[in-house]
Design a protein around this motif. Structure first.
Motif, PDB file in Angstrom:
ATOM      1  N   MET A 198       0.827  -1.221   0.029  1.00  0.00           N
ATOM      2  CA  MET A 198      -0.094   0.191  -0.011  1.00  0.00           C
ATOM      3  C   MET A 198       0.805   1.253   0.021  1.00  0.00           C
ATOM      4  SD  MET A 198      -3.597   0.945   1.990  1.00  0.00           S
ATOM      5  CE  MET A 198      -2.886   0.574   3.658  1.00  0.00           C
ATOM      6  N   LEU A 216      -7.257  -1.741   3.254  1.00  0.00           N
ATOM      7  CA  LEU A 216      -7.336  -2.432   1.923  1.00  0.00           C
ATOM      8  C   LEU A 216      -8.825  -2.765   1.389  1.00  0.00           C
ATOM      9  CD1 LEU A 216      -4.134  -4.393   1.668  1.00  0.00           C
ATOM     10  CD2 LEU A 216      -4.417  -2.052   0.821  1.00  0.00           C
ATOM     11  N   ASN A 265      -5.317   4.055  -0.642  1.00  0.00           N
ATOM     12  CA  ASN A 265      -5.221   2.781  -0.450  1.00  0.00           C
ATOM     13  C   ASN A 265      -4.855   1.816  -1.709  1.00  0.00           C
ATOM     14  OD1 ASN A 265      -7.757   2.628  -1.654  1.00  0.00           O
ATOM     15  ND2 ASN A 265      -8.310   0.826  -0.256  1.00  0.00           N
TER      16      ASN A 265
END
Length: 432
Positions: A87, A278, A286
Motif C-alpha cells: 500500500m 485495503l 489505498n
C-alpha cells in the motif's frame, strides 16, 4: 515463475562479462551506472523485522533498474518477490490523477470546466464554480473529513455523495492538501463521465495500457499475481484515552489543517492486522503498487508520454503536467508542495528533487523528471516505525544517487534491463 539471475551487464558495451553483481540479498537487474543507488537501496533493509521494498528506474522510457529485497511479512519469513506490492498511501493520488489525464486526453474532461458540468450533484451548496483544475491542484476547499465515521470512510459511494452535498468552504482557491477527499473527488468526477469507479479505471486506464499487473486500488483479488505486503508498523493495540478524547474535537475545528483531513476514531486499526483499509476504495490512499508499475507510469510521463513505442498520453497533455514551482505554503502541510495537475513538486530547497510525482506516507513514491527523461518508483512496507524520519525523507538521498546514475549513463552509455513481474492480467475475464 520468474527466474532471477545475478546482474552481469556491462557499461556501454554489447558484450557482457565485466559488470558487477547485485548486493547480497538483492534480486532483479540493474545497469551498472546505477550501482550506488542500488547499494543505498539495499542498505535500507538490513534485518528481517525491518521489512522489504523495491526500486525501479526508467530512462528515456526504458528500464535500467528493477530490483527488490527484504521481507513482505512482519515475522520476516516471506521474501519480497517480483510481484510483491505494498500500500503506497498518497502515491495512489498520482495514479488516480493519471486516470483523469487519460480521460482529458480523449476530450471527455476539460480542466477549466466546473466539476458540476459533469457531476451535477457536485454543484450543491455554492460549489458550482469549482473547476476540475481546482480539484487537481488541491484548491477545491474540501480537504476536511468533517466527522466522518469509519463505516462511511470505507464506503466510497457514501463519501462521493457527502462531498457532492458539502458546502463551499473558505479554503476554496487556496492550496490545502486533500489527504483523503482528493481521491473521492476524482472518482466522483470520473464516474460521472464514464460510469465506472476508480478501482476499475485504474486497471483499464493505467495497468492495462502499461501492461503491468502491479497496480490495484485496494486489496488485489485472490487470483491476482500481485500480492500486498503486510505493513510492519504501527501494530501496537495500546490506546491513549486522553488523545482519543481530544482528537475528534481538534479534527472538527475549521483550522485543524492536516489533522482534520486524515483523522477519524479508529483510523490506526485500519492499517493493522490484515489491513482492513485495503478493503475500501480510497483513491487517495489505498493503492497497492509495485515499484515497477509506478516507474513505468512515470517513465511514460517523463518521456513525452511514450512507453514501449506506444503513445500512452499525448505529448501536449504530458507537457502540461509540468507546473511552475511555487513557494506558497500549503494550508494543510504548511510547507510548499507546488501541486499541479494532481502531482506535486518539491520546490524547496531549490533543485533538491526536480520534476513531479507523488510521495506517500512512509516514503513510497513515484517520480518523473521530464527534463532528464528519468523516472523511478520506490516502495516499502514499514509505514510508521522508529525509522519513519529516514524513511519519509530518504527518497531525496536515493533520488540524488539515481540522478547521478543517469548522468553516468548519459556519459558511458547504458543497456536496458529485463523487466520482471507479471504483465497485465484481466481478472474480469474468466474461463467458461
Amino acid at each position: 515463475m520468474t527466474v532471477v539471475k545475478n546482474w552481469q551487464l556491462s557499461v556501454g558495451r554489447a558484450a557482457a562479462g565485466d559488470g558487477g553483481e547485485l548486493p547480497r540479498g538483492v534480486q532483479g537487474a540493474a545497469d551498472p551506472n546505477f550501482i550506488c543507488a542500488v547499494r543505498a537501496f539495499s542498505q535500507m533493509f538490513p534485518f528481517r523485522l525491518l521489512g522489504g521494498g523495491a526500486l525501479s528506474v526508467y530512462l528515456d522510457g526504458e528500464p535500467v533498474v528493477d530490483v527488490w529485497t527484504g521481507w513482505s511479512d512482519r515475522r520476516g519469513a516471506q521474501r519480497w518477490t517480483a510481484d510483491t506490492g505494498t500500500m503506497v498511501f498518497s502515491a495512489t493520488k498520482g495514479v488516480a490523477a493519471t486516470v483523469i489525464h487519460r480521460l482529458a486526453d480523449r476530450g471527455l474532461i476539460d480542466y477549466e470546466a466546473p466539476v458540476a458540468e459533469y457531476w451535477r450533484e457536485f454543484g450543491a451548496n455554492g460549489k458550482a464554480d469549482i473547476t476540475v483544475r481546482d480539484v487537481l491542484r488541491h484548491r477545491a476547499g474540501l480537504s476536511q473529513l468533517g466527522g466522518v465515521a469509519k463505516a462511511d470512510l470505507m464506503d466510497h459511494l457514501t463519501m462521493e455523495e457527502r462531498l457532492a452535498a458539502a458546502p463551499r468552504s473558505w479554503l476554496h482557491g487556496r492550496p490545502a492538501y486533500h489527504a483523503l477527499t482528493f481521491g473521492w473527488l476524482l472518482s466522483g468526477l470520473a464516474r460521472a463521465v464514464t460510469g465506472q469507479g476508480m478501482r476499475e479505471l485504474i486497471r483499464t486506464e493505467v495497468a492495462a495500457p502499461l501492461n503491468t499487473d502491479g497496480l490495484h486500488l485496494g486489496r488485489p483479488p485472490a487470483d491476482a499475481p500481485t500480492r500486498a505486503a503486510q505493513i510492519i508498523g504501527p501494530q501496537s493495540r495500546l490506546q491513549n484515552p486522553i488523545f482519543n478524547l481530544i482528537a475528534p474535537r481538534v479534527a472538527a475545528l475549521p483550522f485543524s489543517a492536516l489533522f482534520g483531513a486524515i483523522y477519524l476514531p479508529g483510523v490506526k486499526a485500519l492499517v493493522q492486522g490484515d489491513i482492513p483499509f485495503l478493503d475500501g476504495e480510497i483513491p487517495a490512499a489505498n493503492g497497492v503498487a509495485t515499484a515497477r508499475a509506478l516507474a513505468r507510469m512515470y517513465g511514460a510521463l517523463a518521456n513525452g508520454g511514450r512507453i514501449d513505442g506506444t503513445q500512452y498520453l499525448s505529448s501536449d497533455t504530458t507537457a502540461a503536467l509540468v507546473g511552475k514551482p511555487s513557494l506558497r505554503p500549503d494550508h494543510g502541510m504548511v510547507m510548499p508542495l507546488s501541486f499541479h495537475h494532481g502531482y506535486h513538486g518539491l520546490p524547496f530547497p531549490p533543485g533538491i528533487l526536480p520534476g513531479f510525482g507523488h510521495v506517500g506516507l512512509g516514503g513510497s513514491l513515484g517520480w518523473a523528471d521530464p527534463t532528464s527523461g528519468l523516472a523511478f518508483g520506490y516502495v516499502h512496507n514499514r509505514l510508521l516505525t522508529p525509522l519513519v524520519v529516514p524513511d519519509q525523507a530518504g527518497f531525496v538521498a536515493t533520488a540524488a544517487l539515481i540522478r547521478r546514475g543517469a548522468a553516468l549513463a548519459r556519459k558511458n552509455g547504458y543497456q536496458p534491463v529485463r523487466e520482471f513481474g507479471s504483465p497485465f492480467t484481466d481478472l474480469t475475464q474468466t474461463a467458461v
